[in-house]
Design an enzyme around this catalytic site. Structure first.
Site, PDB file in Angstrom:
ATOM      1  CE  LYS A  43      76.637   8.645  49.161  1.00 45.64           C
ATOM      2  NZ  LYS A  43      77.935   8.337  48.524  1.00 45.64           N
TER       3      LYS A  43
ATOM      4  CD  GLU B 127      94.109  10.824  54.845  1.00 46.71           C
ATOM      5  OE1 GLU B 127      92.981  11.334  54.816  1.00 46.71           O
ATOM      6  OE2 GLU B 127      94.339   9.678  55.264  1.00 46.71           O
TER       7      GLU B 127
HETATM    8  P1  NAI Z   1      84.576  11.899  51.724  1.00 44.96           P
HETATM    9  O1  NAI Z   1      84.802  11.659  53.169  1.00 44.96           O
HETATM   10  O2  NAI Z   1      83.933  13.180  51.338  1.00 44.96           O
HETATM   11  O3  NAI Z   1      83.683  10.705  51.118  1.00 44.96           O
HETATM   12  C1  NAI Z   1      83.525   9.441  51.727  1.00 44.96           C
HETATM   13  C2  NAI Z   1      82.068   9.016  51.643  1.00 44.96           C
HETATM   14  O4  NAI Z   1      81.274   9.937  52.379  1.00 44.96           O
HETATM   15  C3  NAI Z   1      81.493   9.019  50.224  1.00 44.96           C
HETATM   16  O5  NAI Z   1      80.606   7.936  50.088  1.00 44.96           O
HETATM   17  C4  NAI Z   1      80.744  10.316  50.174  1.00 44.96           C
HETATM   18  O6  NAI Z   1      79.696  10.340  49.234  1.00 44.96           O
HETATM   19  C5  NAI Z   1      80.197  10.410  51.578  1.00 44.96           C
HETATM   20  N1  NAI Z   1      79.830  11.768  52.001  1.00 44.96           N
HETATM   21  C6  NAI Z   1      80.363  12.952  51.595  1.00 44.96           C
HETATM   22  N2  NAI Z   1      79.752  13.974  52.204  1.00 44.96           N
HETATM   23  C7  NAI Z   1      78.790  13.447  53.013  1.00 44.96           C
HETATM   24  C8  NAI Z   1      77.832  14.000  53.908  1.00 44.96           C
HETATM   25  N3  NAI Z   1      77.700  15.314  54.080  1.00 44.96           N
HETATM   26  N4  NAI Z   1      77.040  13.162  54.603  1.00 44.96           N
HETATM   27  C9  NAI Z   1      77.151  11.818  54.443  1.00 44.96           C
HETATM   28  N5  NAI Z   1      78.036  11.243  53.602  1.00 44.96           N
HETATM   29  C10 NAI Z   1      78.853  12.045  52.894  1.00 44.96           C
HETATM   30  O7  NAI Z   1      85.972  11.711  50.984  1.00 44.96           O
HETATM   31  P2  NAI Z   1      86.394  12.097  49.475  1.00 44.96           P
HETATM   32  O8  NAI Z   1      85.746  13.400  49.113  1.00 44.96           O
HETATM   33  O9  NAI Z   1      86.153  10.923  48.607  1.00 44.96           O
HETATM   34  O10 NAI Z   1      87.980  12.284  49.606  1.00 44.96           O
HETATM   35  C11 NAI Z   1      88.551  13.450  50.195  1.00 44.96           C
HETATM   36  C12 NAI Z   1      89.704  13.068  51.097  1.00 44.96           C
HETATM   37  O11 NAI Z   1      89.233  12.258  52.161  1.00 44.96           O
HETATM   38  C13 NAI Z   1      90.808  12.215  50.479  1.00 44.96           C
HETATM   39  O12 NAI Z   1      91.760  12.993  49.815  1.00 44.96           O
HETATM   40  C14 NAI Z   1      91.393  11.537  51.681  1.00 44.96           C
HETATM   41  O13 NAI Z   1      92.317  12.389  52.316  1.00 44.96           O
HETATM   42  C15 NAI Z   1      90.212  11.329  52.583  1.00 44.96           C
HETATM   43  N6  NAI Z   1      89.687   9.951  52.480  1.00 44.96           N
HETATM   44  C16 NAI Z   1      89.965   9.056  53.464  1.00 44.96           C
HETATM   45  C17 NAI Z   1      89.547   7.749  53.355  1.00 44.96           C
HETATM   46  C18 NAI Z   1      89.862   6.728  54.397  1.00 44.96           C
HETATM   47  O14 NAI Z   1      90.013   5.569  54.083  1.00 44.96           O
HETATM   48  N7  NAI Z   1      89.916   7.071  55.669  1.00 44.96           N
HETATM   49  C19 NAI Z   1      88.820   7.270  52.184  1.00 44.96           C
HETATM   50  C20 NAI Z   1      88.521   8.304  51.222  1.00 44.96           C
HETATM   51  C21 NAI Z   1      88.962   9.583  51.382  1.00 44.96           C
END
Ligand code: NAI
Ligand code: MG
Length: 498
Positions: A190, A400
């Site tokens: 996904k 973060e």
């Molecule tokens: P997110 O954690 O919401 O998204 C990451 C992935 O999870 C995306 O593919 C998204 O569609 C999916 N996702 C979102 N909600 C979900 C759910 N309920 N069930 C299953 N999958 C779901 O992160 P987002 O919104 O892109 O960024 C927000 C913050 O997260 C950023 O500011 C950063 O602090 C952090 N982040 C950390 C990352 C890392 O490498 N550890 C990568 C991206 C974001």
């Protein structure tokens, strides 16, 4: 039946149009069951470059059905054959490095020269690396009794759901897909809302090599597409990279199903610069560690830099000069060092943190210069900020940011700095910069992080296990260990010969 290899398409706009409105399910590029799509935007220019398929539970069902079918046949193939095919994927991807790099730059605003090309190269390496590890899927012979032969064997889990973010989608998908496939699983990826096309292109390339349905790719929103993937009864494992908040949601659903998860979540990684450190190397390490070339959008970002009082001002001055010299501009331009932030939401979030740092009494040393090119006026450019005068208690040092914002915190005492470095919710990575062997060794033992480095700040490598402790996640990625521990079940077999 093997298909003709795809020809690289170097015009990313053309590729984005070509890939619009499609998932990859059962070896076919198909529209979402609902027919819905959502816009994909180039953050450097604020222009819509295509529409991605809006996946939902119906698409998840289709993908799982295809994966279940393909996995049964795949798991029966000799491991060397599985490894050979996955390695072949890596070699095929090598021919597409430039194409993929341009497409990822178009979607995410990451600079082509300093970021995207490197990531596309590591993607290909990771498939070759895991392909070569196929015959390491060994079990053990357990001493028990001379008449009871006891052995273990590694078996695939079945269907793996891989949920990836937008910041380094190619590397992160490779570290999930390649070991899962070699271990005999089928995969459903996904992609992140912001970066669906490059991931889809990779899947299209692999599709010419691997059997249809063995891996499938869905684009869509978290709640509508990610959540049903995690909840699907036939998905036996979830590997997720993203925010702590979403990681917790994924973990809760997985707990109800009692399935294993790997979670790579956020970080607030400390970098400690002692008074005897080689400052040139430490400053260069801070630039890499903070991922300034990626606008700081990294879970590993060295966003808390503890600098000994005696070298604090010198360090700040040198770091500022180095970041000032970096060129912010059109991410496709070879001269550009720093591209844009990925999305308007992240842009607002990062700006909010910069304002919060100033409100908390920090001094913002704003670096580099905004691009002057009028065609970039709508681009999501944020000037990197080095904060001084904030403490480890401040919001900026605790949360973060995921942007080009770092805090430099002054310290005098070694014991105190180790305590401060560990005083965080996170535990992903840490570095110490010193020529004092005793202090370096001491710090490696006491810093609470999944990865501790001394006098270097290397990024993730396919063969070195990587993953955090505390709120930074569960389990490891990369390395042989990740394939064995996170993409297989261990079965014990006892044969009574008496
Ligand atoms: P997110 O954690 O919401 O998204 C990451 C992935 O999870 C995306 O593919 C998204 O569609 C999916 N996702 C979102 N909600 C979900 C759910 N309920 N069930 C299953 N999958 C779901 O992160 P987002 O919104 O892109 O960024 C927000 C913050 O997260 C950023 O500011 C950063 O602090 C952090 N982040 C950390 C990352 C890392 O490498 N550890 C990568 C991206 C974001
Ligand atoms: Mg989110």
């Amino acid at each position: 039946m093997p298909t003709e290899p795809l020809t690289p398409v170097l015009d990313p706009y053309a590729l984005a149009r070509e890939l619009s409105g499609r998932h990859l399910i059962g070896g076919e590029l198909v529209a979402a069951a609902s027919g819905r799509t959502f816009d994909v935007v180039n953050p450097a220019k604020g222009e819509v470059v295509g529409q991605a398929a809006f996946g939902d539970a119906a698409d998840v069902d289709r993908a799982v059905a295809a994966a279940v079918k393909a996995q049964k046949e795949w798991a029966k193939r000799p491991v060397r054959e599985r490894g050979r095919l996955v390695a072949e994927c890596g070699r095929a991807l090598q021919a597409h490095v430039e194409e993929l790099a341009r497409l990822i730059t178009l979607e995410t605003g990451k600079a082509l020269r300093t970021e995207s090309r490197i990531e596309a190269g590591v993607l290909s390496d990771s498939f070759v690396f895991y392909g070569g590890l196929a015959t390491e899927l060994k079990g053990e012979n357990v001493p028990f009794s001379p008449t009871v032969m006891t052995i273990t064997q590694r078996e695939p889990i079945g269907v793996v759901g891989a949920i990836i973010p937008w910041n380094v989608p190619l590397l992160l998908m490779a570290l999930k897909i390649a070991p899962a496939l070699v271990a005999g699983n089928a995969v459903i990826v996904k992609s992140a809302e912001e970066a669906p096309f490059t991931v889809l292109r990779v899947c299209q390339i692999l599709n010419g090599i691997l059997p249809p349905g063995l891996f499938n790719m869905l684009s869509g929103m978290g709640p509508e597409c990610g959540a049903p993937l995690v909840a699907h009864p036939k998905v036996g494992k979830i590997t997720f990279t993203g925010s702590v908040e979403t990681g917790r949601i994924v973990y809760r659903t997985a707990a109800d199903k009692l399935i294993p998860v790997t979670l790579e979540l956020g970080g607030k990684s400390p970098m400690i610069v002692m008074d005897d450190a080689d400052l040139d190397k430490a400053v260069a390490g801070a630039v890499v560690g903070m991922r300034f070339t990626r606008q700081g959008q990294s879970c590993t970002a060295a966003s808390r830099i503890f600098v000994h009082s005696s070298v604090h001002d010198e360090f700040v001055g040198r770091l500022k000069a180095k970041v000032d010299a970096m060129v912010m501009g059109d991410p496709m331009d070879e001269k550009t060092d720093i591209g844009t932030i990925v999305s308007p939401q992240q842009f607002e979030r990062v700006k909010g943190y910069i304002e919060a740092g100033i409100r908390e009494g920090g001094t913002a040393h704003t670096c580099s210069a905004l691009p002057e090119d009028p065609s970039l006026a709508k681009g999501l450019y944020v000037r990197p900020v080095i904060f001084t005068g904030l403490t480890n208690e401040s919001r900026l040092a605790r949360e973060e940011i995921f942007g080009p914002v770092t805090c430099i915190i002054r310290f005098d005492d070694f014991e105190d700095v180790i305590a401060q470095a560990n005083d965080t919710e996170y535990g992903l990575a840490a570095t110490i910069w010193t020529n004092d062997l005793k202090k370096a060794m001491d710090a490696t033992q006491r810093l609470e992080a999944g990865l501790v480095q001394v006098n270097q700040n290397l990024v993730v490598q396919p063969n070195i296990s990587y993953g955090g402790i505390k709120s930074s996640g569960l389990g490891k990625e990369a390395s042989l260990e990740a394939m064995l521990e996170h993409f297989t079940h261990k079965k014990t077999i006892m044969i009574n010969m008496a």
